[in-house]
Design a protein around this motif. Structure first.
Motif, mmCIF file in Angstrom:
data_model
loop_
_atom_site.group_PDB
_atom_site.id
_atom_site.type_symbol
_atom_site.label_atom_id
_atom_site.label_comp_id
_atom_site.label_asym_id
_atom_site.label_seq_id
_atom_site.Cartn_x
_atom_site.Cartn_y
_atom_site.Cartn_z
ATOM 1 N N GLY A 8 -5.936 23.312 34.395
ATOM 2 C CA GLY A 8 -6.896 24.160 33.608
ATOM 3 C C GLY A 8 -6.713 25.546 33.231
ATOM 4 O O GLY A 8 -7.450 26.458 32.959
ATOM 5 N N THR A 9 -5.489 25.936 33.722
ATOM 6 C CA THR A 9 -4.960 27.292 33.287
ATOM 7 C C THR A 9 -3.888 27.501 32.487
ATOM 8 O O THR A 9 -2.932 26.513 32.211
ATOM 9 C CB THR A 9 -4.562 28.105 34.649
ATOM 10 N N VAL A 10 -3.458 28.529 31.967
ATOM 11 C CA VAL A 10 -2.551 28.644 31.264
ATOM 12 C C VAL A 10 -1.024 28.575 31.882
ATOM 13 O O VAL A 10 -0.208 27.966 31.463
ATOM 14 C CB VAL A 10 -2.322 30.041 30.598
ATOM 15 N N ALA B 114 -4.558 37.237 52.753
ATOM 16 C CA ALA B 114 -3.079 37.404 51.958
ATOM 17 C C ALA B 114 -3.558 37.235 50.295
ATOM 18 O O ALA B 114 -2.639 37.415 49.585
ATOM 19 C CB ALA B 114 -1.977 36.400 52.518
ATOM 20 N N THR B 115 -4.655 36.917 50.167
ATOM 21 C CA THR B 115 -5.139 36.468 48.683
ATOM 22 C C THR B 115 -5.881 37.705 48.086
ATOM 23 O O THR B 115 -6.936 38.353 48.501
ATOM 24 C CB THR B 115 -6.230 35.280 48.654
ATOM 25 N N SER B 116 -5.014 38.079 47.116
ATOM 26 C CA SER B 116 -6.014 39.463 46.380
ATOM 27 C C SER B 116 -6.313 38.887 45.006
ATOM 28 O O SER B 116 -6.456 37.712 44.392
ATOM 29 C CB SER B 116 -4.745 40.351 45.938
ATOM 30 N N TRP B 117 -7.384 39.719 44.581
ATOM 31 C CA TRP B 117 -8.210 39.542 43.351
ATOM 32 C C TRP B 117 -7.138 39.264 42.477
ATOM 33 O O TRP B 117 -6.373 40.128 41.937
ATOM 34 C CB TRP B 117 -9.067 40.603 43.171
ATOM 35 N N ASP B 118 -7.561 38.189 41.596
ATOM 36 C CA ASP B 118 -6.668 37.820 40.386
ATOM 37 C C ASP B 118 -7.315 38.177 39.205
ATOM 38 O O ASP B 118 -8.309 37.204 38.706
ATOM 39 C CB ASP B 118 -6.224 36.570 40.510
ATOM 40 N N PRO B 119 -7.179 38.977 38.418
ATOM 41 C CA PRO B 119 -8.035 39.650 37.123
ATOM 42 C C PRO B 119 -7.743 38.144 36.167
ATOM 43 O O PRO B 119 -8.871 37.937 35.425
ATOM 44 C CB PRO B 119 -7.165 40.656 36.691
ATOM 45 N N ALA B 120 -6.551 37.692 36.029
ATOM 46 C CA ALA B 120 -6.561 36.589 35.170
ATOM 47 C C ALA B 120 -7.469 35.156 35.229
ATOM 48 O O ALA B 120 -7.986 34.671 34.464
ATOM 49 C CB ALA B 120 -5.037 35.891 35.158
ATOM 50 N N LYS B 121 -7.864 35.112 36.458
ATOM 51 C CA LYS B 121 -8.971 34.143 36.866
ATOM 52 C C LYS B 121 -10.350 34.648 37.098
ATOM 53 O O LYS B 121 -11.351 34.012 36.574
ATOM 54 C CB LYS B 121 -8.343 33.502 38.408
#
Length: 364
Positions: free
Chosen positions: A62-64, A251-258
């Motif tokens: 479901g992602t590019v 270890a997970t950072s905010w993902d602006p693309a998602k």
């Protein structure tokens, strides 16, 4: 003399017949050998295209980036196979992504990651060298090809082995619409229209258990659709503090693309400014509670409700100080992705899924 003439004629005719027969036999031999070889190579191409399409379909999420991964995986897997004595090399145009319509039996190419569910792989050799055909038919090559189309299949997760101990009534999902749910600020106490509670499958969510489950999302084992989920919407400050700690150590950072733009940090946030932008992610439970949980003062969080499904959440901010109604957590919901963490199928498709075996499809 006449007898010798007839004998000589018969001998000449026999020679002609033998010569013609030899040519015919050679032609049949060439046809048999070369067509058999071409069929063998075609089978090799079929094996390569099927392996490539199946592997590529597993990367559709479901992602590019999933589209790119699907194409790259298909090319890489095809190259692990031989056909006609050489590695199978796919060109960019040999891997086509699109949408399959079961009702009409049609495949439509598409670049929309939220729609693409099918991968089509063309493996071909435009000029396969033959053995005997050049001498007999004056043709030295033949094109050989295989096309495989595979549908990626998923289903809403019916069970997960890891979950965040939060339960959201299904009326919130229905009110917002699955595709519309993104930002939520959840108040654990008192009840309200955005009501949420701590939830524990087959048990009561006390403070000790909540902290343990947040620290290790697999601590309680599997949660499955239909399980009775014990609810409580007390603040449980220690639980909120554990969430803040998990965010800071994540270890997970905010993902602006998602997720889009990161909202502003709450005043009085328990997440330090230097660590803000990290997320604690995982499935949260959706319980079958009815519309009363989204009206008036909200439904009761003092009993069990059946587990209905799972939503993927990214918790990014927590406030543990102040009055009870100010102790909140902020999260964002992703319902359009493919979070393949289900251990079984059987729930609504809220974005937490169980990937099923891909299925080969054909055009009608």
């Amino acid at each position: 003399m006449p007898i010798r003439t007839r004998a000589s004629a018969r001998g000449g005719n026999a020679a002609v017949i033998v010569a013609i027969g030899s040519v015919v036999l050679l032609a049949f031999a060439a046809l048999t050998l070369d067509l058999g070889y071409a069929r063998l190579v075609q089978q090799q191409l079929e094996n390569a295209s099927e392996a490539a399409a199946r592997a590529g379909s597993l990367r559709l999420d479901g992602t590019v980036s999933g589209l790119t991964a699907a194409q790259e995986t298909a090319v890489a897997v095809a190259a692990e196979n031989d056909a006609g004595g050489a590695r199978v090399a796919l060109a960019e145009e040999d891997v086509v992504l699109g949408v399959w319509d079961d009702a009409t039996g049609t495949f439509t190419p598409s670049a929309d990651p939220t729609l693409v569910d099918t991968i089509e792989v063309h493996a071909r050799i435009d000029a396969l060298a033959l053995f005997l055909a050049p001498a007999v038919f004056a043709r030295g090559t033949i094109p050989v090809a295989s096309t495989t189309r595979v549908l990626a299949r998923t289903a809403g997760a019916g069970a997960v082995g890891c979950f965040i101990p939060l339960a959201l009534p299904d009326c919130v999902v229905e009110r917002e619409g699955v595709e519309g749910m993104m930002d939520l600020t959840l108040v654990l106490n008192p009840p309200g229209v955005d009501n949420v509670g701590w939830g524990r499958p087959n048990g009561t969510p006390n403070a000790s258990w909540i902290k343990s489950q947040i620290g290790d999302c697999e601590a309680s084992g599997e949660a499955a659709v239909g399980d009775p989920v014990g609810l409580q919407n007390g603040v449980v400050t220690s639980g909120l503090a554990e969430l803040a700690d998990e965010i800071e150590s994540s270890a997970t950072s905010w993902d602006p693309a998602k997720w889009g733009t990161l909202p502003t940090r709450m005043s009085g946030s328990a997440v330090s400014a230097s660590k803000y932008g990290r997320t604690y992610e995982g499935p949260i439970m959706v319980v079958d509670g009815g519309s009363e949980y989204c009206t008036g003062s909200g439904g009761s969080f003092t009993h069990d409700l059946p587990l209905k499904g799972f939503l993927w959440a990214a918790i990014f901010d927590v406030k543990t100080s102040g009055a009870a109604e100010g102790k909140t957590l902020e999260l964002r919901i992703d319902t359009s992705g493919y979070h393949d963490v289900g251990t079984a199928a059987g729930g609504p498709d809220y974005g937490v899924i169980r990937r099923l075996s891909p299925r080969m499809v054909r055009s009608r």
